[in-house]
Scaffold this active site. Structure first.
Site, PDB file in Angstrom:
ATOM      1  N   VAL A   1       0.831  -1.199   0.000  1.00 54.33           N
ATOM      2  CA  VAL A   1       0.000   0.000   0.000  1.00 54.33           C
ATOM      3  C   VAL A   1       0.869   1.254   0.000  1.00 54.33           C
ATOM      4  O   VAL A   1       0.584   2.222  -0.711  1.00 54.33           O
ATOM      5  CB  VAL A   1      -0.939   0.002   1.224  1.00 54.33           C
ATOM      6  CG1 VAL A   1      -1.795   1.263   1.253  1.00 54.33           C
ATOM      7  CG2 VAL A   1      -1.827  -1.241   1.221  1.00 54.33           C
ATOM      8  N   GLU A   2       1.928   1.230   0.789  1.00 54.74           N
ATOM      9  CA  GLU A   2       2.757   2.415   0.970  1.00 54.74           C
ATOM     10  C   GLU A   2       3.608   2.735  -0.253  1.00 54.74           C
ATOM     11  O   GLU A   2       3.700   3.889  -0.666  1.00 54.74           O
ATOM     12  CB  GLU A   2       3.670   2.233   2.188  1.00 54.74           C
ATOM     13  CG  GLU A   2       2.966   2.332   3.521  1.00 54.74           C
ATOM     14  CD  GLU A   2       2.537   3.748   3.828  1.00 54.74           C
ATOM     15  OE1 GLU A   2       3.074   4.682   3.218  1.00 54.74           O
ATOM     16  OE2 GLU A   2       1.655   3.925   4.676  1.00 54.74           O
ATOM     17  N   SER A   3       4.271   1.727  -0.799  1.00 57.26           N
ATOM     18  CA  SER A   3       5.292   1.988  -1.823  1.00 57.26           C
ATOM     19  C   SER A   3       5.316   0.975  -2.947  1.00 57.26           C
ATOM     20  O   SER A   3       6.169   1.079  -3.834  1.00 57.26           O
ATOM     21  CB  SER A   3       6.675   1.993  -1.155  1.00 57.26           C
ATOM     22  OG  SER A   3       6.930   0.716  -0.575  1.00 57.26           O
TER      23      SER A   3
END
Length: 469
Positions: free
Chosen positions: A123-125
């Site tokens: 989700v983040e990166s």
């Protein structure tokens, strides 16, 4: 449980003299307390091949550790549909994750956290280690500069530990555990990780005042945060049943992908790549925190190498009898131009500008740390003080003094150069942004677009689904 004994992070203690290339395991080295939990194995006494876990599927281990309840909300269903409609994107991020997932899962399990947390970098990166958001969040876990400082992630001219796989994972899990202890649920902890603990607490107070529930689904929050947990749960659904969504997960065995090797003497990045016999892009994917072409022993840095290449690296290192590092560091004592500094230091001006990333037209401020080629006068390893505190501050030169005009003539107006007195310093900028994470500093740029082929992948502030390629 077998995996607790098989799932190891192999640390080879290598130390010694930079001038000879001999790293003796008997010499003392500083240890980072954050890696103290990792089991250490001496390559001189044990074989890497003896440490493989029985061939088993890491995805099964991840599924077995799922603890969060599916939300089954329209937002989660929408995120699952978005991902399943883009199998190529999912496959790319899943393939990238294969380098890091074993280590992250091992750390999550060691803390008794649900293994859904190990999927959060999707989700983040999208598991792009050098992903950078428009708000300057960096790395797999997208730490903002100030939050990174709160969790002791060094950010200086030599390295940015927000991009370091080991250090950033440790910091992110510390942060998430703190937030879980504060809010009592993983959904709220995740919302606070994205939006800030202070903002979540304020939203709960507003609901309490209105007589409303204070759980994740009941709070009023920005669209990005509202979509944040559904995105994670969408990845959970795909890992749980990839065939149902037309996704093929890469084969991941339940053993370490990489080995962490302690650096006992400064060593050039190019030499480390040569001795490990791995492609440059593979090395940089595992070691994205290095800002300079040299890895510093006094910074307590480690080199991550693919599991099968640690012994190759060690064998080649023992046979290497030339200097390991060709770089030294100096601190300038006065503010001057690059040309002037190069002349003072006896360094080629283009080399000085390139290796230190100094744009043309900028001056180097007094107190800045510069990387320069080693000489007989600068032959040792870079000092601990410089390794930990090195900073580079730049400013624009002052405008030239106006010429005196002849008596009776009109002088042209000289406009001041915008920002002439404003310095550029990564250390100063980070310090000025610093706020305590306990106040709820929001990490404001997540889950947007990035181009993984660029030297630093960009993550936009897009409020929709993640678009890192």
């Amino acid at each position: 449980m077998l995996w607790r004994y098989a799932a190891i992070l192999l640390i080879a203690a290598l130390s010694g003299c930079a001038s000879t290339g001999d790293w003796s395991s008997d010499a003392p080295t500083r240890k980072d307390p954050r890696t103290a939990r990792a089991k250490r194995v001496n390559l001189q006494n044990q074989s890497v091949s003896d440490l493989y876990a029985p061939s088993s599927n890491l995805w099964i281990r991840i599924r077995d550790g799922f603890e969060m309840e599916p939300m089954n909300t329209p937002l989660e269903i929408e995120q699952v549909r978005w991902l399943s409609a883009r199998p190529d994107y999912v496959n790319r991020s899943m393939t990238r994750s294969s380098r890091y997932l074993f280590y992250i899962v091992q750390e999550v399990n060691a803390r008794n956290m649900p293994t859904e947390i190990a999927l959060l970098p999707f989700v983040e990166s999208a598991f792009v280690t050098n992903a950078k958001s428009s708000a300057k969040a960096m790395g797999l876990w997208q730490f903002m500069p100030a939050t990174g400082k709160d969790f002791r992630l060094t950010q200086n001219v030599f390295r940015d530990e927000r991009r370091d796989v080991l250090q950033s994972t440790d910091a992110a899990l510390d942060y998430l555990q703190r937030l879980h202890n504060q809010f009592g649920s993983w959904e709220l902890a995740l919302a606070a990780y994205n939006w800030g603990a202070g903002n979540v607490a304020k939203a709960q107070k507003r609901n309490l005042a209105a007589g409303l529930p204070t759980d994740y689904l009941s709070l009023t929050m920005p669209k990005e945060t509202r979509n944040y947990v559904p995105k994670l749960m969408a990845y959970r659904q795909i890992v749980l049943d990839p065939q149902a969504y037309g996704i093929v997960l890469p084969d991941l065995e339940n053993h370490p992908y990489f080995v962490a090797v302690d650096v006992g003497s400064d060593i050039d990045v190019d030499l480390a790549i040569k001795l490990a016999e791995i492609p440059s892009d593979e090395f940089h994917s595992l070691n994205p925190s290095f800002n300079k072409p040299v890895i510093l022993s006094n910074a307590n840095q480690q080199i991550l190498l693919p599991f099968g290449h640690a012994e190759i690296f060690q064998a080649n290192l023992k046979q290497y009898n030339k200097p390991l590092s060709s770089w030294a560091a100096v601190q300038v004592t006065k503010t001057e131009s690059v040309d002037q500094a190069a002349k003072t230091l006896g360094v080629d001006v283009d080399t000085l500008r390139e290796v230190n990333g100094i744009p043309k037209g900028m001056r180097i401020r007094s107190g800045s740390t510069l990387l320069v080629p080693k000489t007989s006068r600068r032959s040792g390893d870079i000092s601990l003080a410089m390794a930990e505190n090195g900073s580079l501050s730049l400013d624009k030169p002052a405008p030239p003094a106006p010429k005196k005009c002849a008596k009776g003539t009109k002088c042209p107006v000289v406009k001041p150069v915008k920002g002439a007195t404003k310095g550029i310093s990564s250390a100063n900028n980070a310090a000025s942004q610093h706020k305590s994470a306990s106040t709820g500093l929001a990490k404001s740029a997540k889950n947007g677009s990035a181009n993984a082929s660029s030297s630093t992948a960009k993550v936009s502030n897009s409020k929709g689904a993640s678009k890192i390629q």
